[in-house]
Design a protein around this motif. Structure first.
Motif, mmCIF file in Angstrom:
data_model
loop_
_atom_site.group_PDB
_atom_site.id
_atom_site.type_symbol
_atom_site.label_atom_id
_atom_site.label_comp_id
_atom_site.label_asym_id
_atom_site.label_seq_id
_atom_site.Cartn_x
_atom_site.Cartn_y
_atom_site.Cartn_z
ATOM 1 N N ILE A 47 -17.323 -2.457 -10.595
ATOM 2 C CA ILE A 47 -15.870 -2.350 -10.793
ATOM 3 C C ILE A 47 -15.231 -1.707 -9.567
ATOM 4 O O ILE A 47 -14.206 -2.170 -9.075
ATOM 5 N N ASP A 48 -15.851 -0.634 -9.069
ATOM 6 C CA ASP A 48 -15.314 0.079 -7.913
ATOM 7 C C ASP A 48 -15.183 -0.839 -6.696
ATOM 8 O O ASP A 48 -14.203 -0.755 -5.953
ATOM 9 N N GLU A 49 -16.157 -1.729 -6.511
ATOM 10 C CA GLU A 49 -16.109 -2.666 -5.381
ATOM 11 C C GLU A 49 -14.913 -3.603 -5.461
ATOM 12 O O GLU A 49 -14.454 -4.110 -4.440
ATOM 13 N N GLN A 50 -14.394 -3.845 -6.646
ATOM 14 C CA GLN A 50 -13.295 -4.794 -6.829
ATOM 15 C C GLN A 50 -11.913 -4.139 -6.890
ATOM 16 O O GLN A 50 -10.898 -4.840 -6.869
ATOM 17 N N LEU A 51 -11.865 -2.831 -6.956
ATOM 18 C CA LEU A 51 -10.577 -2.148 -7.143
ATOM 19 C C LEU A 51 -9.547 -2.506 -6.077
ATOM 20 O O LEU A 51 -8.379 -2.742 -6.394
ATOM 21 N N THR A 111 -2.147 -9.837 -8.092
ATOM 22 C CA THR A 111 -1.405 -9.548 -9.325
ATOM 23 C C THR A 111 -2.377 -9.092 -10.412
ATOM 24 O O THR A 111 -3.562 -9.438 -10.377
ATOM 25 N N PRO A 112 -1.883 -8.351 -11.393
ATOM 26 C CA PRO A 112 -2.756 -7.912 -12.493
ATOM 27 C C PRO A 112 -3.420 -9.082 -13.233
ATOM 28 O O PRO A 112 -4.552 -8.967 -13.677
ATOM 29 N N THR A 113 -2.724 -10.205 -13.331
ATOM 30 C CA THR A 113 -3.303 -11.360 -14.028
ATOM 31 C C THR A 113 -4.564 -11.845 -13.325
ATOM 32 O O THR A 113 -5.580 -12.111 -13.967
ATOM 33 N N LEU A 133 -7.540 0.664 -14.647
ATOM 34 C CA LEU A 133 -6.419 0.616 -15.598
ATOM 35 C C LEU A 133 -5.084 0.556 -14.853
ATOM 36 O O LEU A 133 -4.182 -0.208 -15.222
ATOM 37 N N TYR A 134 -4.971 1.354 -13.797
ATOM 38 C CA TYR A 134 -3.745 1.384 -13.006
ATOM 39 C C TYR A 134 -3.535 0.058 -12.280
ATOM 40 O O TYR A 134 -2.438 -0.514 -12.309
ATOM 41 N N PRO A 152 -3.777 -0.736 -20.891
ATOM 42 C CA PRO A 152 -4.036 0.550 -21.552
ATOM 43 C C PRO A 152 -5.522 0.884 -21.643
ATOM 44 O O PRO A 152 -5.904 2.043 -21.690
ATOM 45 N N ASN A 153 -6.373 -0.150 -21.703
ATOM 46 C CA ASN A 153 -7.828 0.039 -21.732
ATOM 47 C C ASN A 153 -8.488 -1.231 -21.215
ATOM 48 O O ASN A 153 -7.872 -2.293 -21.181
#
Length: 155
Positions: A80-84, A91-93, A140-141, A146-147
């Motif tokens: 997950i960290d690698e993709q942040l 975009t969030p989508t 999340l940000y 929210p989760n």
């Protein structure tokens, strides 16, 4: 670079297949034939062998409820960290699709039952809250959710 694109394409295909599978397997409670409901309950009530699932009391667990080892949880956090940064850029989508890709790739690589995971997507939040709360908060940000469970498609 070509191998990485190939893995990404395979992961996207797996995400789409899982979404279709989970969507197609969801039940409204009505069985089209009498035999299907009995077969489904027999399949879901079969206990898992302790050889395939980590023991909840074994050392090295990140959380008894999640059933994953610390190494597996660390790998999820790292993935997950690698993709942040990408998720912050796009975009969030688009980022939500990336989260699905990361989770499915991680689960597949670690032999985690995707259907069980689909039934309890909150496991991802439980794992990341215990193992890497800063990475989870960053996701999340970036994804404006929210989760993490709320962004998992087809679950």
């Amino acid at each position: 670079m070509t191998a990485r694109r190939g893995r990404l394409a395979a992961t996207v295909a797996a995400t789409a297949a899982l979404a279709a599978l989970v969507g197609g397997c969801s039940s409204t409670g009505d069985s089209p034939t009498p035999g299907n409901s009995a077969q489904t309950s027999a399949l879901t009530s079969t206990p898992k062998s302790s050889a395939t699932q980590p023991s909840a009391t074994a050392g090295g667990e990140s959380g008894a409820a999640t059933g994953v080892t610390d190494a597996q949880a660390t790998q999820l956090c790292s993935d997950i960290d690698e993709q942040l940064q990408s998720w912050r850029t796009y975009t969030p989508t688009i980022g939500k699709g990336g989260l699905n890709t990361v989770v499915i790739s991680w689960a597949t690589a670690n032999g985690i039952d995707l259907l069980k995971l689909a039934g309890d997507r909150g496991q991802i939040d439980t794992i990341t809250t215990a193992q890497c709360p800063q990475v989870r908060d960053g996701a999340l940000y970036a994804l404006e959710i929210p989760n993490l469970a709320s962004a998992l498609i087809g679950f």
